[in-house]
Design a protein around this motif. Structure first.
Motif, PDB file in Angstrom:
ATOM      1  N   HIS A 246      25.828 -58.354 -75.539  1.00  0.00           N
ATOM      2  CA  HIS A 246      24.571 -59.047 -76.091  1.00  0.00           C
ATOM      3  C   HIS A 246      24.964 -58.953 -77.435  1.00  0.00           C
ATOM      4  O   HIS A 246      25.370 -58.016 -78.321  1.00  0.00           O
ATOM      5  CB  HIS A 246      23.294 -58.425 -75.682  1.00  0.00           C
TER       6      HIS A 246
ATOM      7  N   ASP B 260      22.253 -59.149 -79.423  1.00  0.00           N
ATOM      8  CA  ASP B 260      21.119 -58.449 -80.224  1.00  0.00           C
ATOM      9  C   ASP B 260      21.701 -57.108 -80.802  1.00  0.00           C
ATOM     10  O   ASP B 260      22.104 -56.240 -79.820  1.00  0.00           O
ATOM     11  CB  ASP B 260      20.169 -58.311 -79.088  1.00  0.00           C
ATOM     12  N   PRO B 261      21.326 -56.899 -82.097  1.00  0.00           N
ATOM     13  CA  PRO B 261      22.137 -55.565 -82.510  1.00  0.00           C
ATOM     14  C   PRO B 261      21.048 -54.348 -82.192  1.00  0.00           C
ATOM     15  O   PRO B 261      21.612 -53.192 -82.215  1.00  0.00           O
ATOM     16  CB  PRO B 261      21.813 -55.849 -84.108  1.00  0.00           C
ATOM     17  N   ARG B 262      20.026 -54.481 -81.759  1.00  0.00           N
ATOM     18  CA  ARG B 262      19.238 -53.692 -80.993  1.00  0.00           C
ATOM     19  C   ARG B 262      19.786 -52.703 -79.715  1.00  0.00           C
ATOM     20  O   ARG B 262      19.380 -51.795 -79.354  1.00  0.00           O
ATOM     21  CB  ARG B 262      17.826 -54.009 -80.804  1.00  0.00           C
ATOM     22  N   LEU B 263      20.710 -53.772 -79.233  1.00  0.00           N
ATOM     23  CA  LEU B 263      21.317 -53.382 -77.798  1.00  0.00           C
ATOM     24  C   LEU B 263      22.686 -52.511 -78.154  1.00  0.00           C
ATOM     25  O   LEU B 263      23.390 -52.169 -77.354  1.00  0.00           O
ATOM     26  CB  LEU B 263      21.317 -54.138 -76.867  1.00  0.00           C
ATOM     27  N   ARG B 264      22.986 -52.687 -79.402  1.00  0.00           N
ATOM     28  CA  ARG B 264      24.333 -52.368 -79.598  1.00  0.00           C
ATOM     29  C   ARG B 264      25.086 -50.911 -79.477  1.00  0.00           C
ATOM     30  O   ARG B 264      26.055 -50.697 -78.966  1.00  0.00           O
ATOM     31  CB  ARG B 264      24.352 -52.733 -81.041  1.00  0.00           C
ATOM     32  N   GLU B 265      24.026 -50.200 -79.751  1.00  0.00           N
ATOM     33  CA  GLU B 265      24.458 -48.524 -79.486  1.00  0.00           C
ATOM     34  C   GLU B 265      23.956 -48.009 -78.092  1.00  0.00           C
ATOM     35  O   GLU B 265      23.990 -46.819 -77.919  1.00  0.00           O
ATOM     36  CB  GLU B 265      23.869 -47.710 -80.446  1.00  0.00           C
ATOM     37  N   SER B 266      23.296 -48.842 -77.076  1.00  0.00           N
ATOM     38  CA  SER B 266      23.138 -48.311 -75.807  1.00  0.00           C
ATOM     39  C   SER B 266      24.608 -47.968 -75.120  1.00  0.00           C
ATOM     40  O   SER B 266      25.577 -48.378 -75.408  1.00  0.00           O
ATOM     41  CB  SER B 266      22.640 -49.429 -75.127  1.00  0.00           C
TER      42      SER B 266
ATOM     43  N   SER C  67      26.599 -50.897 -73.542  1.00  0.00           N
ATOM     44  CA  SER C  67      27.135 -51.626 -74.550  1.00  0.00           C
ATOM     45  C   SER C  67      28.473 -50.769 -75.232  1.00  0.00           C
ATOM     46  O   SER C  67      29.424 -51.667 -75.173  1.00  0.00           O
ATOM     47  CB  SER C  67      26.520 -51.996 -75.763  1.00  0.00           C
TER      48      SER C  67
ATOM     49  N   LEU D 123      22.991 -64.357 -85.185  1.00  0.00           N
ATOM     50  CA  LEU D 123      23.119 -63.183 -84.302  1.00  0.00           C
ATOM     51  C   LEU D 123      24.590 -63.192 -83.827  1.00  0.00           C
ATOM     52  O   LEU D 123      25.425 -61.949 -83.595  1.00  0.00           O
ATOM     53  CB  LEU D 123      22.082 -62.827 -83.516  1.00  0.00           C
TER      54      LEU D 123
ATOM     55  N   TYR E   5      31.074 -57.840 -85.748  1.00  0.00           N
ATOM     56  CA  TYR E   5      30.875 -56.198 -85.246  1.00  0.00           C
ATOM     57  C   TYR E   5      31.995 -56.179 -84.606  1.00  0.00           C
ATOM     58  O   TYR E   5      32.861 -54.908 -84.564  1.00  0.00           O
ATOM     59  CB  TYR E   5      29.563 -56.103 -84.863  1.00  0.00           C
TER      60      TYR E   5
END
Length: 327
Positions: free
Chosen positions: A44, A46-52, A55, A79, A86
């Motif tokens: 995704h 969405d950068p908020r999910l990047r370090e899950s 991901s 985004l 990224y």
């Protein structure tokens, strides 16, 4: 072979990106058997999910697989551009944009194939991503939003104008999801409408299917998705058949050895707890290829531990070998 920017693939057969399927262990197997292009699971924007954890696992690459293609999904041009940059910084050599997923949880967020109904937004996203990175950008789409609005050719022209290097087309609309017969007439129209390479996708289960679709559409190659589940050798087998006519599937002993190797790789990649559970669907797909092993599939799905699963398959292989010897 396919030319994608500076990259040339070994052949014209690609493995489709499939969430929950085309992880690193599966891509490694498909690469070994000869798939020309392998696209990872979508991540995704969405950068908020990047370090899950999910991901991070989806972004993992095998540096021996070249080119490394990563698929991104989202509906915000800024985004999506950031996500492309990224992922290139993390080693992606190709960025693939998902405008083909029909899953409700993706489409509810106006992403995936839901974007096909908004051509100006499609154009904005494609231009933003292509401008953001120096690597080639590819795109996966469906033929349109629904059977009454098959705007695939229009989307394809937008993609070419935006600088997309290769287009993959699943021969169903968003509304069709995976039901009903696939239609490749729209893919053939798309091939005629643009000059960039097009991959035909949808219900390609064999070398004969691939040959028929290539003849019908004039596509540069094919993309194989669900048919490769439980058969990581299939894309390579189809590629060989297109190249020289050979299409022999691996011997049963090889298939069982691959299944066991895949199982162990899943345990190592995800850890015993998650790996054992993820293995159930993969091993189930392998066993689905052998109608006489459905009871074994049911029994395998009851197992929780890595050692239990490995022992079960070892025992099954030995029993099948003995049956072959006695036959």
């Amino acid at each position: 072979m396919l030319t994608i920017g500076p990259h040339q693939t070994a052949n014209v057969v690609a493995l489709a990106p499939m969430a929950g399927v085309t992880d690193l262990p599966f891509r490694r197997l498909c690469a070994r058997f000869g798939a020309g292009l392998l696209v990872g699971e979508m991540v995704h924007s969405d950068p908020r999910l990047r370090e899950s954890r999910k991901s991070q696992q989806r972004r993992r690459h095998d540096m021996e697989i070249d080119p490394r293609s990563v698929q991104i999904v989202g509906n915000d041009p800024h985004l999506m551009a950031e996500a492309a940059r990224y992922n290139v910084s993390c080693g992606a050599q190709i960025i693939d944009i998902n405008m083909g997923c029909p899953a409700k949880k993706v489409c509810r967020k106006a992403a995936g194939s839901a974007l096909l109904a908004d051509e100006p937004l499609v154009a904005s996203i494609l231009r933003a991503v292509v401008s953001a990175v120096s690597v080639p950008v590819t795109l996966k789409i469906r033929t349109g939003a629904d059977p009454e609005h098959r705007n695939g050719p229009s989307i394809a022209r937008i993609a070419e104008d935006a600088g997309i290097a290769l287009l993959s087309v699943h021969g169903r609309t968003r509304a069709c999801a995976f039901s009903g017969e696939v239609e490749h007439d729209t893919t053939a129209e798309i091939v005629k409408a643009i000059d960039i390479p097009v991959l035909a996708n949808g219900d390609i289960r064999s070398a004969d299917d691939a040959r028929a679709v290539l003849a019908h559409t004039g596509a540069a190659g094919v993309m194989i998705g669900r048919a490769a589940q439980g058969a990581p050798w299939l894309p390579g087998l189809v590629a060989n058949a297109i190249a020289d006519g050979s299409s022999a599937a691996p011997a049963l002993a090889t298939q069982y050895a691959v299944m066991l190797e895949h199982l162990k790789e899943l345990h190592a990649f995800y850890g015993e707890f998650s790996g054992s559970r993820i293995a159930r669907k993969h091993i189930g797909w392998y066993l689905d290829g052998h109608p006489g092993l459905q009871e074994e599939k049911r029994l395998f799905n009851r197992l929780d531990g890595a050692a239990e699963q490995i022992l079960f398959l070892d025992t099954l292989f030995n029993e099948l070998d003995q049956q072959d010897l006695a036959a």
